[in-house]
Design an enzyme around this catalytic site. Structure first.
Site, PDB file in Angstrom:
ATOM      1  N   GLU A  83       0.860  -1.181   0.000  1.00  0.00           N
ATOM      2  CA  GLU A  83       0.000   0.000   0.000  1.00  0.00           C
ATOM      3  C   GLU A  83       0.900   1.236   0.000  1.00  0.00           C
ATOM      4  O   GLU A  83       1.788   1.346   0.845  1.00  0.00           O
ATOM      5  CB  GLU A  83      -0.894   0.018   1.228  1.00  0.00           C
ATOM      6  CG  GLU A  83      -1.895  -1.113   1.297  1.00  0.00           C
ATOM      7  CD  GLU A  83      -2.755  -1.013   2.548  1.00  0.00           C
ATOM      8  OE1 GLU A  83      -3.507  -0.026   2.674  1.00  0.00           O
ATOM      9  OE2 GLU A  83      -2.650  -1.909   3.403  1.00  0.00           O
ATOM     10  N   ARG A 332       5.785 -13.892   9.434  1.00  0.00           N
ATOM     11  CA  ARG A 332       6.115 -12.483   9.345  1.00  0.00           C
ATOM     12  C   ARG A 332       7.418 -12.242  10.106  1.00  0.00           C
ATOM     13  O   ARG A 332       7.802 -12.994  10.975  1.00  0.00           O
ATOM     14  CB  ARG A 332       4.995 -11.636   9.947  1.00  0.00           C
ATOM     15  CG  ARG A 332       3.660 -11.829   9.290  1.00  0.00           C
ATOM     16  CD  ARG A 332       2.633 -10.890   9.869  1.00  0.00           C
ATOM     17  NE  ARG A 332       2.912  -9.521   9.462  1.00  0.00           N
ATOM     18  CZ  ARG A 332       2.239  -8.470   9.921  1.00  0.00           C
ATOM     19  NH1 ARG A 332       1.289  -8.638  10.815  1.00  0.00           N
ATOM     20  NH2 ARG A 332       2.526  -7.254   9.506  1.00  0.00           N
ATOM     21  N   LYS A 342       3.358   2.456  11.431  1.00  0.00           N
ATOM     22  CA  LYS A 342       3.423   3.748  10.751  1.00  0.00           C
ATOM     23  C   LYS A 342       2.952   4.868  11.671  1.00  0.00           C
ATOM     24  O   LYS A 342       3.577   5.939  11.729  1.00  0.00           O
ATOM     25  CB  LYS A 342       2.574   3.704   9.486  1.00  0.00           C
ATOM     26  CG  LYS A 342       2.613   5.001   8.685  1.00  0.00           C
ATOM     27  CD  LYS A 342       1.764   4.910   7.436  1.00  0.00           C
ATOM     28  CE  LYS A 342       0.297   4.899   7.780  1.00  0.00           C
ATOM     29  NZ  LYS A 342      -0.562   4.963   6.576  1.00  0.00           N
TER      30      LYS A 342
END
Length: 649
Positions: A83, A332, A342
């Site tokens: 994204e 992950r 973020k």
């Protein structure tokens, strides 16, 4: 220091008394070994094989499910779909390495697809930075695509889904939808269908077009897929396909104000995979539950269905029916002792705890690049961890150890003095000059260079002690020490101090060169140094920055007062008066070090990036040239220490 200011500790030249490490006693000489027959070199360990994670284990199994061949597929095609609303971090490096590496290993192709279905937060700088990081890691997308390229096609398929009774327009509130799913105010109650679920398809189609044409505000209507609310998988509970965005967020980076409605990830991802002919759709575990809805939508619309495989721990205790899908997944990558969110990084930047998204104390990829971590070290680290079905939680120390091993064999060596003190060798003439040859590495292929040795040299302040002891083996009054690569040792004879601070300002010594034919006693230790020789532009002045962990604990988010209360105020140390030997100029001319991955491509294209000037400062640490350096100002960043030091970190 104000609470919300960037934590910095400036270390001026000897403003406080130095600390000394306890010296170890000298080792006893070893007995000479008997010669042994030579053996062929051992095979490289898996961690040195950049393709090891594709040869065995999870990814090898995934390939065998759908291999290239007469009974399989024509070509492996993968994609990396970030994204574009933030900078990539260390966790993304694993997804990049897996998706691009899997395709490359099997002779296939990988797309870089920007999943730009949510205009809020999408900015040009993120598109640019993401592509730059992919190429920096050494990967070349077969094509750069955008989910928004398919907005018209996706809309047409949404209308088709309504026509075949696979979707409907819902006007329920968030609380009503939560209750329908057995949560919210109806927590613990059975799930039940939305009251709009069985409305006529023509009515849903008309309402969907009304959504498109701006009749409804955000939250007043949405298109939901008509799946299976009895399924134990939440991703089958009539998830959203399209939603309306607020007018202030509806303007798209690429399509402008054409659309008021935007497709969701659950609707877009599988269909864009289908459009691009993806053979292996590799995802993290957070998308494991989406596997069933991924297949459901492709089957419902009758389009090509890629093979999605997920990695990491599932978020949901699946039923036996769900387990029968034989899902595959790889973990992950999370780094402890920092934050990757973020939102939290934005708080660190806006609160001036760090200087920006590329602050070397962060673990964004642009920050690691500026810190000097080579792309090959990151890929080696990912490969070293391997690919498993478990989420991987790694301590910073382990990451740094992997980087350290990589740098040890890929960068040259120089002498750098952080906190210099002059040593005047009194028995050498004022114009004494001896040019010494120093290799850049143990590997002869790196070449060598010459440096001056003169009457005045600079050593580390910590390499001199006013009072000697039996356990101390560096320079002290009456004690000899070797200067690296200098033929003979020096012996300290006296020193001078600043009466105001009590700190030593200079040391006097003699050069212990024996008469011809007379042997000399080899010193017990050698120290690094830099000579004063203006005609050779020696030494080169520099500012050196040491980056320590930004947080004090391994889990800053667990702090009772919030992660910002865990900030390490000593995370940045600055040495403003460091000195480098003249070999630095050649190292700079010959960059990048190493000449690999995307940095090699930059060099071929004539692009110079300061962080590619990397070297080992002997006895000190690994360093790179910082982007804030200029022709007159050399600023160096410590990449990692020479060895793990819990006190420093």
């Amino acid at each position: 220091m104000e609470e919300n200011k960037e934590p910095t500790t400036v270390l001026p030249d000897r403003t406080k008394a130095p600390k000394f490490k306890k010296e170890k006693p000298p080792k006893q000489p070893k007995q000479p070994k008997q010669p042994t027959p030579k053996r062929p070199p051992a095979a490289k360990p898996a961690t040195e094989d950049p393709d090891s994670m594709f040869k065995v284990g999870f990814l090898a199994d995934v390939y065998q499910e759908r291999p290239v061949g007469p009974d399989g597929i024509k070509k492996v095609v993968t994609r990396f779909p970030p994204e574009p609303n933030g900078f990539l971090h260390i966790g993304h490096s694993k997804a990049i390495a897996i998706n691009f590496g899997f395709a490359r290993y099997h002779g296939g192709e990988c797309y870089l697809r920007f999943d730009d279905t949510n205009p809020k937060g999408e900015e040009e700088k993120f598109f640019v930075a993401i592509e730059e990081m992919v190429r920096w890691l050494g990967f070349k997308p077969v094509q750069i695509t955008y989910s928004s390229d398919n907005f018209d096609r996706l809309y047409e398929l949404a209308e088709e889904l309504i026509r075949i009774d696979g979707a409907y327009v819902c006007h329920c509130t968030k609380l009503e939808i939560m209750a329908q799913r057995g949560g919210g105010q109806g927590e613990g109650k059975p799930r039940y269908a939305c009251p709009h679920r069985n409305r006529p398809t023509d009515e849903s189609l008309a309402e969907f077009r009304a959504m498109r044409d701006g009749k409804y505000l955000a939250g007043e209507a949405a298109l939901r897929m008509k799946q299976d609310i009895e399924n134990e998988n939440p991703q089958m509970w009539d998830v959203f396909a399209y939603r309306i965005l607020d007018e202030k967020h509806a303007n798209h980076h690429r399509t402008g104000n054409k659309w008021r409605i935007y497709p969701t990830y659950d609707f877009t991802h599988c269909l864009c995979d289908s459009f691009e002919g993806i053979s292996h759709s590799l995802c993290t575990t957070e998308f494991e539950l989406s596997r069933v809805s991924y297949d459901w939508l492709c089957d419902k619309l009758g389009v090509y269905k890629p093979m999605q495989r997920e990695y990491g721990f599932p978020f949901f205790d699946t039923s036996s029916a769900f387990k029968s899908n034989n899902l595959h997944r790889y973990g992950r990558l999370n780094i402890s002792g920092t934050v990757l969110s973020k939102r939290k990084i934005i708080e660190l930047v806006t609160g001036k705890y760090v200087s920006g998204w590329d602050d070397p104390r962060l673990y964004t990829l642009i920050a690691l690049r500026r810190r000097g971590v080579p792309p090959g070290a990151i890929l080696s680290f990912v490969n070293e961890l391997g690919v498993t079905k478990a989420t991987t939680n790694i301590e910073i120390a382990r990451f740094e150890q992997s980087v350290r091993r990589y740098l040890e064999t890929t960068v040259p060596r120089l002498m750098l003095v952080l906190n210099p003190i002059p040593v005047i060798i009194d028995n050498l003439p004022d114009d004494y000059l001896e040019m010494l040859e120093l290799p850049f590495s143990k590997d002869p292929a790196y070449g060598s260079h010459t440096i001056p040795f003169t009457k005045t040299v600079y050593i580390e302040y910590s390499d001199f002690r006013e009072v000697d002891s039996d356990s101390y083996f560096r320079l002290a009054p009456g004690k000899s020490v070797g200067l690296l690569k200098v033929p003979f040792p020096i012996t300290a004879t006296s020193f001078e101090k600043d009466p105001a601070t009590g700190l030593v300002t200079s040391v006097h010594a003699t050069y212990e060169k024996p008469e011809d034919g007379v042997s000399f006693k080899k010193p017990k230790s050698y120290i690094h140094w830099v000579a004063k020789s203006p005609e050779h532009n020696s030494p080169i002045k520099a500012q050196v920055r040491f980056f320590n962990p930004l947080f004090k604990s391994s889990n800053p988010q667990a702090h009772p007062d919030g992660y910002l209360a865990d900030i390490n105020v000593d995370s940045l140390e600055v040495f403003p008066n460091a000195l480098i030997e003249t070999g630095f100029e050649e190292i700079k001319r010959r960059a990048p070090w190493p000449e690999k991955e995307g940095e090699k491509d930059d060099m071929t294209a004539g692009k110079f990036r300061s962080e590619t000037v990397r070297f080992q400062g002997m006895r000190v640490a690994y360093f790179c040239l910082d982007s804030e350096s200029s022709g007159e100002s050399v600023i160096l960043n410590r990449i990692v220490s020479l060895k793990e030091d819990s006190e420093k970190n």
